[in-house]
Scaffold this active site. Structure first.
Site, PDB file in Angstrom:
ATOM      1  N   GLN A  82      39.983  47.328  48.781  1.00 28.31           N
ATOM      2  CA  GLN A  82      39.825  45.877  48.845  1.00 28.31           C
ATOM      3  C   GLN A  82      41.055  45.170  48.283  1.00 28.31           C
ATOM      4  OE1 GLN A  82      36.014  44.028  48.445  1.00 28.31           O
ATOM      5  NE2 GLN A  82      36.761  42.535  46.976  1.00 28.31           N
ATOM      6  N   THR A 100      51.320  50.134  43.279  1.00 23.10           N
ATOM      7  CA  THR A 100      51.149  49.467  44.571  1.00 23.10           C
ATOM      8  C   THR A 100      51.555  48.012  44.411  1.00 23.10           C
ATOM      9  OG1 THR A 100      49.324  50.938  45.125  1.00 23.10           O
ATOM     10  CG2 THR A 100      49.528  48.910  46.408  1.00 23.10           C
ATOM     11  N   CYS A 154      41.355  50.444  45.201  1.00 21.36           N
ATOM     12  CA  CYS A 154      42.502  50.286  46.097  1.00 21.36           C
ATOM     13  C   CYS A 154      42.211  49.541  47.395  1.00 21.36           C
ATOM     14  CB  CYS A 154      43.086  51.662  46.436  1.00 21.36           C
ATOM     15  SG  CYS A 154      43.785  52.523  45.018  1.00 21.36           S
ATOM     16  N   PHE A 180      31.670  54.424  42.666  1.00 13.41           N
ATOM     17  CA  PHE A 180      31.976  54.035  44.040  1.00 13.41           C
ATOM     18  C   PHE A 180      32.017  55.234  44.978  1.00 13.41           C
ATOM     19  CE2 PHE A 180      36.401  55.177  43.123  1.00 13.41           C
ATOM     20  CZ  PHE A 180      36.913  55.536  44.357  1.00 13.41           C
TER      21      PHE A 180
END
Length: 424
Positions: A195, A49, A193, A255
């Protein structure tokens, strides 16, 4: 073909600190390719990314190397989700491939298209230019996170009015223009990813002199932070405005379920706030190692409070003797616990805070638990008829206005100091 699949974390120092992506490994990979590949034509596939136009930087680096080789750069963002990565790979919603418009770029793109077409239907393979592909990855995660923050904002309204956020989510999810996915209210989104990519988008908008765009997306993160604080504040207020020297069982630290990844986990700020308030935490997660939990708490600034933390090897040992229970990760094993036995092991009044809205609330209430969740009316026993600071019933306008004011202040300033908004 050569894939570049390296980390692109948020920068922690220098220009763009806290928002921009750190591209040092991208640059290092490009330089390594330019050094090692001496001849022929290679297709370089950008899988990480990255910010928009990163492929241009890769091209510049490769062109500067002393090599006879030629290169085409493609963007092929990765859309795999933790816990379902193999399924996502084999049956993807879409495969995105970006290329330059020149003949060599189109030829290279078609080579990658043909490879994916061996198992992915052609109609699911999308081709774009390089910049659209790079931007689409950031926007995809930003839009998903925005949906979570949007329904979390509505959860606060639900708690203040007596509405049920699950029912609201179901009602709006039936609208084909909206759909049901990512409309589950919770203590907040996490992971590596969402945030990171939103912050990257915020930085990009700022660099492009689009402050309104940057502020819009930054507020998605601010509301996520506020939701975590709101959940923790509810816990403290429900426990008679103090958690000092009280034992709190923390169920789940990852998470999300089915992964041991704790990056940006909502459990970390929730636990640190409770520790700052003097609580003693008994933490259990089936996949997160003990040292990882301690390292995360230390990195978040509460390393001096670790003497108040015990990492347990089972949910039952974490719960035994606790003044309250906070479920922060949606592990299926927590649903299947022997809650009848657990009801005999906890302190009274029995307090349970469900940060993921997944436990059997009615069953727990029947066992004598006071159940507090996200965006739903609390289920209280006669022994715990009221709770300071928690939205009550019937409708109380003062509490609604206080909730709205807290949201407005936090999203406007970004301050993280918990506030007591309950009318006295």
């Amino acid at each position: 073909m050569i894939y570049i699949s390296v980390p692109t974390p948020t920068k922690t120092t220098g220009i763009g600190k806290g928002k921009a992506a750190d591209l040092k490994w991208i640059e290092s990979a490009a330089r390594m390719i330019g050094t090692e590949i001496k001849e022929g034509h290679k297709i370089i596939i950008e899988k990480s990314t990255v910010p928009v136009k990163c492929s241009s930087a890769i091209k510049t680096i490769l062109a500067a190397q002393k090599t006879e080789a030629t290169f085409s750069i493609l963007s092929n963002p990765e859309f795999l989700a933790e816990g379902t990565a193999i399924q996502d790979l084999m049956t993807p919603d879409r495969v995105l491939i970006g290329s330059s418009p020149d003949p060599k770029g189109i030829e290279s793109r078609d080579v990658l298209v043909d490879m994916y077409a061996t198992w992915v239907p052609r109609e699911r393979i999308i081709t774009t230019n390089l910049w659209s592909s790079e931007l689409s990855k950031l926007v995809s995660n930003a839009m998903l996170a925005q949906r979570v923050s949007s329904i979390n904002a509505i959860s606060a309204v639900c708690e203040a009015t007596g509405a049920n956020v699950k029912e609201v989510s179901r009602a709006i999810g039936y609208d084909s223009r909206i759909g049901p996915k990512f409309l589950k209210a919770s203590v907040g989104f996490g992971g590596s990813c969402f945030q990171k990519d939103i912050l990257n988008l915020v930085y990009l908008a700022s660099q492009l002199s689009l402050p309104e765009v940057a502020a819009y997306w930054e507020n998605v993160i601010k509301l996520n932070d506020w939701q975590r604080k709101r959940f923790t504040q509810k816990m403290i207020q429900t426990m008679f405005d103090t958690v000092s020297n009280k034992k709190i069982a923390i169920l789940g630290f990852a998470f999300k379920e089915d992964t041991g990844d704790t990056r940006e986990s909502s459990a970390i700020p929730v636990c640190c706030t409770l520790l700052e308030e003097g609580a003693n935490l008994k933490i259990y997660d089936p996949k997160v190692p003990k040292q990882q939990i301690l390292d995360d708490l230390t990195a978040h600034g509460c390393g001096d409070k670790l003497k108040q933390v015990v990492i347990e090897d089972s949910a039952l040992s974490a719960i035994e003797g606790a003044h309250s229970i906070a479920a922060l990760t949606q592990w299926s094993e927590f649903i299947d616990l022997d809650w009848k036995l657990i009801a005999t092991k906890v302190m009274r009044p029995r307090l349970l805070f469900d940060g993921r809205n997944f436990l059997p609330h009615e069953e727990l209430h029947a066992l004598g638990f006071n159940v507090f969740s996200i965006g739903r009316p609390p289920l209280r026993t006669k022994a715990h008829p009221t709770s300071a600071g928690v939205a009550g019933f019937p409708f109380e306008p003062a509490k609604l206005s206080a909730t709205v004011r807290l949201l407005s202040e936090d999203t406007g300033s970004g301050k993280s100091t918990p506030r007591n908004t309950s009318p006295r």
